[in-house]
Design a protein around this motif. Structure first.
Motif, PDB file in Angstrom:
ATOM      1  N   LYS A  65      -5.291  -4.475   2.781  1.00 26.28           N
ATOM      2  CA  LYS A  65      -6.079  -3.253   2.980  1.00 26.28           C
ATOM      3  C   LYS A  65      -7.428  -3.399   2.299  1.00 26.28           C
ATOM      4  N   ASP A  66      -8.388  -2.588   2.732  1.00 29.08           N
ATOM      5  CA  ASP A  66      -9.720  -2.647   2.126  1.00 29.08           C
ATOM      6  C   ASP A  66      -9.662  -2.423   0.615  1.00 29.08           C
ATOM      7  N   THR A  67      -8.725  -1.561   0.194  1.00 28.01           N
ATOM      8  CA  THR A  67      -8.627  -1.263  -1.242  1.00 28.01           C
ATOM      9  C   THR A  67      -8.158  -2.470  -2.054  1.00 28.01           C
ATOM     10  N   ASP A  68      -7.596  -3.491  -1.383  1.00 24.67           N
ATOM     11  CA  ASP A  68      -7.126  -4.681  -2.092  1.00 24.67           C
ATOM     12  C   ASP A  68      -8.269  -5.461  -2.728  1.00 24.67           C
ATOM     13  N   VAL A  69      -9.492  -5.220  -2.274  1.00 20.63           N
ATOM     14  CA  VAL A  69     -10.611  -5.983  -2.842  1.00 20.63           C
ATOM     15  C   VAL A  69     -10.814  -5.671  -4.317  1.00 20.63           C
TER      16      VAL A  69
END
Length: 492
Positions: free
Chosen positions: A132-136
């Motif tokens: 997910k984008d939040t994993d960055v």
């Protein structure tokens, strides 16, 4: 009588010779990884900051991605990150690395807990996932000099790629360099943004200055920087096909499997065609056929233009030339937003100032509507400035007729053996938008009007002015449309 002896200082000595180990021919010939000539070798030697390697399936993408960081792993300052979209997909990549890395770098260690390779010299390569984008945020504060995304189109937006670019930094970048690498096939949820970032800006294999995905403008150093205004870095797309990988291509089995796929999947995975989308309105579009190098239009060829205007969205203007065999050549485009009709007239006339005679221009007929205004319509404002237009055909059925005419012109003429419609390579926005326009799911005879279709509409308006016969006999006095000009000279 005693025997004579040689004085010690005159004794000749030679250093001891270390006996070489027996030469093992089989071991010496054990090549750990040899890149295939062509695209795979070009990818591993590319110097651009961001490179995408891909195209058809079976081109050797994953092994090339694993081999690329090997050039730095023997340096103690090397820090790399290789990601896949999910942990399941990551497992396969780790397995391949475990086959390659211990043989390529003897003594390299794998840590299951850290999911990290560490070379004997201290270089590190972290293998992880970005679901997910939040994993960055897991990589916040980290610094890498090499970052790789395997199967890039599995990310639905450029957010992860753009964010990880901010992690690309190193105090030893002068020696090790800074690199981002991606591999992928066409298709997937991220097909559109990857195509805009890597495929559309320049021909394959040609390095180009990185552009903004949304605006298409070159990314530059900001004002106040010592390099203000200069381009930031370069990108490059390196295509590969199944036939660049002899290990898979020779047997023919994998090719046969790809040939059995539905048409759009076959064109993506076997041909590496980025202009094919499932549900695309114009699947016959082919860059190899319909895109030509820019050339100077002969002065005696007829030229005309067409426009679909929008202030809040986008305005698309297309210029056409008619070859002697009646092939239409789209030789220029103008794509802009937040431009008034009056300013657009100036931009159009500036663009065509060296063209000679523009036979006529056709404009969305709705721009003649006053809509309760007391002043001149938008079309009249442009005509008054000397940028002459006549109204497009927006009668019932004109949209379907226009789409059918584009299909006809994209076909290759059996006599000339050329398509009836081609685009110069500099018309990048039109070339990008046309193959990407989807069909209307409720009306497959038309395109989806919610898609980015401004240049498509301009194209449709233009080719429907004289779709079959020559435009040399155009007579505005005999032109029939929903709008009748009171003055044929001035168009209003």
């Amino acid at each position: 009588m005693s025997q004579a002896t040689t004085p010690p200082e005159k004794i000749q000595t030679s250093p001891a010779q270390v006996k070489a180990e027996p030469y093992n021919i089989e071991e010496a010939q054990d090549v750990v990884f040899k890149p295939n000539p062509g695209p795979q070798s070009e990818f591993l030697s590319a110097s651009e900051r961001e490179v995408l390697y891909g195209g058809s399936a079976g081109g050797g993408k994953s092994y090339a991605m694993l081999a690329d960081p090997l050039h730095g792993l023997n340096d103690p300052n090397f820090s790399g990150l290789l990601v896949r979209h999910t942990t399941e997909e990551l497992r396969e990549l780790i397995q391949k690395s475990q086959e390659l890395y211990p043989r390529a770098i003897p003594g390299i260690k794998w840590s299951e807990r850290k999911s990290q390779w560490t070379s004997p010299q201290g270089g590190r390569l972290w293998m992880s996932y970005l679901d997910k984008d939040t994993d960055v945020t897991r990589y916040q504060g980290q610094a890498f000099n090499w970052i790789g995304f395997d199967e890039l189109t599995q990310w639905s937006s450029p957010y992860a790629w753009d964010y990880m670019r901010s992690r690309l930094r190193s105090a030893h970048s002068d020696k090790l360099g800074l690199y981002m690498r991606g591999t992928t096939n066409p298709g997937g949820s991220g097909h559109s943004w990857v195509k805009k970032m890597f495929i559309d800006p320049a021909p394959a294999n040609k390095p180009y200055w990185a552009t903004n995905v949304e605006t298409g403008e070159t990314i530059r150093y900001p004002a106040g920087h010592s390099k203000a205004g200069q381009p930031l870095f370069k990108r490059r797309f390196i295509p590969a096909s199944l036939f660049d990988n002899p290990y898979l291509a020779e047997s023919g089995d994998y090719e046969a499997m790809l040939l059995s796929l539905p048409e759009h999947q076959r064109k993506q995975l076997l041909e590496g065609n980025w202009d094919i989308n499932e549900g695309a309105a114009f699947p016959e579009f082919n860059r190899a056929i319909h895109v030509v190098d820019d050339f100077k239009i002969p002065s005696n060829w007829t030229r005309f233009r067409a426009c679909d205007y929008g202030y809040g969205s986008y305005t698309g203007v297309i210029w056409f030339a008619v070859a002697p065999d009646e092939q239409l050549i789209v030789y220029r485009e103008l794509y802009c937003s937040k431009v008034t009709a009056s300013d657009l007239a100036d931009m159009v006339m500036d663009a065509e100032s060296g063209d000679g005679t523009i036979r006529y221009g056709v404009l969305d007929s709705s721009l003649w509507h006053n809509r309760g205004d007391t002043g001149p319509s938008l079309a009249e404002q442009m005509n008054q400035k000397g940028c002459r237009w006549r109204p497009s055909d927006r009668s019932r059925g004109s949209r379907v007729s226009g789409k059918n005419e584009i299909h006809r012109r994209l076909q290759v003429d059996e006599f000339t053996e050329k398509p009836r419609l081609v685009f110069m390579a500099s018309c990048t926005n039109t070339i990008t938008q046309l193959p990407a326009i989807p069909l209307d799911k409720r009306n497959p005879e038309d395109v989806d009007t919610h898609a980015e279709d401004h240049l498509y509409d301009a194209l449709r308006y233009g080719i429907m002015t004289r779709p079959r016969s020559s435009i040399w006999d155009f007579d505005p006095a005999k032109q029939r449309s929903g709008f009748q000009a009171a003055d044929n000279k001035f168009g209003y």
